[in-house]
Scaffold this active site. Structure first.
Site, PDB file in Angstrom:
ATOM      1  N   LYS A  14       7.407  41.520  32.274  1.00 31.84           N
ATOM      2  CA  LYS A  14       7.129  40.358  31.303  1.00 31.84           C
ATOM      3  C   LYS A  14       8.097  39.884  30.434  1.00 31.84           C
ATOM      4  O   LYS A  14       8.661  38.759  30.572  1.00 31.84           O
ATOM      5  CB  LYS A  14       5.940  40.524  30.479  1.00 31.84           C
ATOM      6  N   ARG A  89      -2.934  39.683  22.949  1.00 38.03           N
ATOM      7  CA  ARG A  89      -3.250  41.018  23.594  1.00 38.03           C
ATOM      8  C   ARG A  89      -4.609  41.188  24.035  1.00 38.03           C
ATOM      9  O   ARG A  89      -5.176  42.300  24.611  1.00 38.03           O
ATOM     10  CB  ARG A  89      -2.860  42.224  22.847  1.00 38.03           C
ATOM     11  N   ARG A 161      11.088  58.278  26.674  1.00 38.65           N
ATOM     12  CA  ARG A 161       9.771  58.676  25.893  1.00 38.65           C
ATOM     13  C   ARG A 161       8.798  59.601  26.488  1.00 38.65           C
ATOM     14  O   ARG A 161       8.778  59.578  27.635  1.00 38.65           O
ATOM     15  CB  ARG A 161       9.066  57.543  25.147  1.00 38.65           C
TER      16      ARG A 161
END
Ligand SMILES: [Zn+2]
Length: 222
Positions: A14, A89, A161
């Site tokens: 996105k 969201r 991560r």
């Protein structure tokens, strides 16, 4: 003004697509994460408000985010419209954004969902590397840096991560997809949702999104 909301699960590309579309349409790419960072950096009143929450590790409340978005949309470079990335969201945010834009006699004109099956997302996201300096995102298979382990934009080291590994990615994604589906349903109901197949190359996805936007403008005009 054409306000476009770009939707997609994390890993759907996105952010990359928002940037490409912004360049092509010559309207700004408005990513909420960037807005927060800019507001804090500029030490604006709203930035100070947002920072109170960010410093405590809390989410910035929707009303603050929406005020930042509206401020951004009022800047001269957004007179032709903007591409929103990272907001809304969930359904509540989508409704709040509609209400806030309506007060400005504006609206979301088009929502484009970059659709990628969830197992492919898991695959993509577990190959995700992020730059230490600014959070620029790379992917081993879909968007590798030119030089392995180094950010193309600022030269800082890329790190993986702990929670970008397959198991955690899958569990987190299941949760995120619930909210994303709410937002998709919200815009589908409003009749402004278009879906693009996100399994294609970055260029092909960009082309498909551009076609959708052009088609939407054409149908609005005539
Ligand atoms: Zn970087």
């Amino acid at each position: 003004m054409t306000v476009i909301v770009l939707l997609g699960a994390p890993g759907a590309g996105k952010g990359t697509q928002a940037q490409l579309l912004a360049e092509r349409l010559e309207i700004p790419h408005v990513a909420t994460g960037d807005l927060f960072r800019a507001a804090v950096r500029d030490d604006s009143p709203i930035g100070r408000e947002a920072r109170r929450f960010m410093e405590r590790g809390q989410l910035v409340p929707d009303d603050i985010t929406i005020r930042m978005l509206l401020d951004r949309l009022e800047r001269p470079d957004a007179v032709g419209g903007a591409i929103l990335d990272g907001f809304p969201r969930n359904r509540a945010q989508a409704q709040a954004l509609d209400a806030a834009l309506a007060e400005q006699e504006s609206r979301v004109d088009l929502a484009v969902n970059i659709d990628v099956p969830s197992e492919e997302l898991v695959e993509r996201m577990s190959g995700r590397w992020v730059c230490e300096a600014a959070g620029h995102v790379y992917n081993e298979s879909t968007n590798p840096p030119q030089q392995s382990g180094i950010c193309d934009i600022d030269g800082s080291p890329l790190v993986q991560r702990e929670d970008d590994k397959a198991d955690t990615v899958r569990a987190r994604l299941d949760l995120q997809l619930v909210s994303l589906r709410e937002v998709i349903a919200h815009y589908a109901k409003a009749g402004i949702l278009r879906t693009v197949d996100g399994r294609q190359s970055i260029d092909d996805v960009a082309g498909a999104i551009y076609d959708v936007v052009r088609g939407a403008n054409a149908s609005t005009a005539g």
